[in-house]
Scaffold this active site. Structure first.
Site, PDB file in Angstrom:
ATOM      1  N   GLY A   1       0.920  -1.166   0.101  1.00 15.60           N
ATOM      2  CA  GLY A   1       0.198   0.195  -0.122  1.00 15.60           C
ATOM      3  C   GLY A   1       0.976   1.114  -0.118  1.00 15.60           C
ATOM      4  O   GLY A   1       0.314   2.482  -0.428  1.00 15.60           O
TER       5      GLY A   1
ATOM      6  N   GLU B   1       4.041   3.961   6.084  1.00 18.61           N
ATOM      7  CA  GLU B   1       2.981   3.081   6.016  1.00 18.61           C
ATOM      8  C   GLU B   1       1.737   3.934   5.332  1.00 18.61           C
ATOM      9  O   GLU B   1       1.692   5.082   5.034  1.00 18.61           O
ATOM     10  CB  GLU B   1       2.406   2.754   7.423  1.00 18.61           C
ATOM     11  N   ASP B   2       0.812   3.057   4.489  1.00 19.19           N
ATOM     12  CA  ASP B   2      -0.326   3.631   3.743  1.00 19.19           C
ATOM     13  C   ASP B   2      -1.458   4.185   4.739  1.00 19.19           C
ATOM     14  O   ASP B   2      -1.709   5.254   4.753  1.00 19.19           O
ATOM     15  CB  ASP B   2      -0.631   2.744   2.857  1.00 19.19           C
TER      16      ASP B   2
ATOM     17  N   ASP C   1      -5.195   2.066  10.992  1.00 20.48           N
ATOM     18  CA  ASP C   1      -6.446   2.071  11.300  1.00 20.48           C
ATOM     19  C   ASP C   1      -6.728   1.759  12.729  1.00 20.48           C
ATOM     20  O   ASP C   1      -6.736   2.490  13.764  1.00 20.48           O
ATOM     21  CB  ASP C   1      -7.153   1.083  10.310  1.00 20.48           C
TER      22      ASP C   1
ATOM     23  N   LYS D   1      -6.558   6.898  10.590  1.00 19.18           N
ATOM     24  CA  LYS D   1      -8.130   6.806  10.830  1.00 19.18           C
ATOM     25  C   LYS D   1      -8.102   6.784  12.056  1.00 19.18           C
ATOM     26  O   LYS D   1      -8.385   5.804  12.907  1.00 19.18           O
ATOM     27  CB  LYS D   1      -8.563   5.346  10.176  1.00 19.18           C
TER      28      LYS D   1
ATOM     29  N   PHE E   1     -13.895   3.103   4.386  1.00 17.32           N
ATOM     30  CA  PHE E   1     -13.138   2.266   3.513  1.00 17.32           C
ATOM     31  C   PHE E   1     -12.559   3.236   2.304  1.00 17.32           C
ATOM     32  O   PHE E   1     -13.376   3.596   1.676  1.00 17.32           O
ATOM     33  CB  PHE E   1     -13.480   1.068   3.131  1.00 17.32           C
TER      34      PHE E   1
ATOM     35  N   ASP F   1      -5.743  -0.215  -2.031  1.00 15.81           N
ATOM     36  CA  ASP F   1      -6.565  -1.148  -2.703  1.00 15.81           C
ATOM     37  C   ASP F   1      -7.502  -1.767  -1.912  1.00 15.81           C
ATOM     38  O   ASP F   1      -7.804  -1.687  -0.910  1.00 15.81           O
ATOM     39  CB  ASP F   1      -5.300  -2.487  -3.154  1.00 15.81           C
TER      40      ASP F   1
ATOM     41  N   ARG G   1      -5.363   0.655  -7.044  1.00 16.93           N
ATOM     42  CA  ARG G   1      -4.271   1.237  -6.534  1.00 16.93           C
ATOM     43  C   ARG G   1      -3.587   2.556  -7.498  1.00 16.93           C
ATOM     44  O   ARG G   1      -2.951   3.249  -6.919  1.00 16.93           O
ATOM     45  CB  ARG G   1      -3.121   0.162  -6.376  1.00 16.93           C
TER      46      ARG G   1
END
Ligand code: 5GP
Length: 181
Positions: free
Chosen positions: A43, A98-99, A102, A130, A151, A158, A164
């Site tokens: 990600g 990191e993407d 969460d 998040k 989401f 993705d 992506r």
């Protein structure tokens, strides 16, 4: 692909501007430290590629691939290393890229693992945070944007390996993943 997006949260231009700011801050904070940026695959690949071009100090990169067990849109925090780092990190200033953070379970597991290798410092840069979904506290040192409890896909993120390549970040329509959990 665009028809599967409910709402665009951050445009290509907004992302570019924000990544520039984060890169500048990292350049200042890590001056003289030759940091190692650890990209969490898959990600974070796009964020890393843009971020490093905004970093003006000597640095190096390495890649780590992990998979988290769980549903399709949720992680469980049980991470499995699919590809480990090639670089020894003992004594290095390590910045995890990191993407999205969460629940925090993935970053908690990764930082605990990398921490055992005795880096000089260990910090986290995430494109998206998040915050309201956090189950475990994670110290996010740099972030691009905070996102609501939805989401999101695009710009490296993705759903079932799709989306992506979208240049923006958007909320995926629920009907795409509903009932598939
Ligand atoms: P955590 O362990 O913090 O709950 O989740 C981290 C991982 O879950 C991220 O690296 C990402 O792979 C996935 N994830 C969490 N939220 C989202 C989201 O909104 N969109 C996408 N595409 N992946 C997400």
């Amino acid at each position: 692909m665009k028809e599967d997006i409910k709402e665009i949260l951050f445009s290509e231009e907004e992302i570019k501007n924000r990544v520039k700011i984060v890169g500048k801050k990292i350049s200042e904070d890590y001056k003289g430290k030759f940091p190692l940026l650890v990209c969490i695959l898959r990600g974070a690949f796009m964020f890393l590629a843009d971020l490093v071009r905004e970093i003006e100090i000597p640095m190096s990169v390495d890649f780590m691939a992990i998979s988290s067990y769980g549903g399709r849109t949720e992680s469980t925090g049980q991470v499995k290393i699919l590809k480990d780092l090639d670089t020894p990190i003992k004594g290095r200033h390590v910045l995890i890229v990191e993407d999205i953070v969460d629940t925090g379970l993935t970053m908690d597991a990764v930082t605990r693992l990398l921490g055992t290798r005795k880096p000089a410092s260990l910090k986290i840069a995430t494109l998206l945070d998040k915050v309201e979904r956090r189950k475990i506290p994670v110290k996010v040192d740099y972030y691009g944007f905070r996102v609501p409890n939805e989401f999101v896909v695009g710009y490296g993120l993705d759903y079932e390996e799709k989306y992506r390549n979208l240049p923006f970040i958007g909320i995926l329509k629920e009907e795409i993943y509903k009932g598939k959990e």
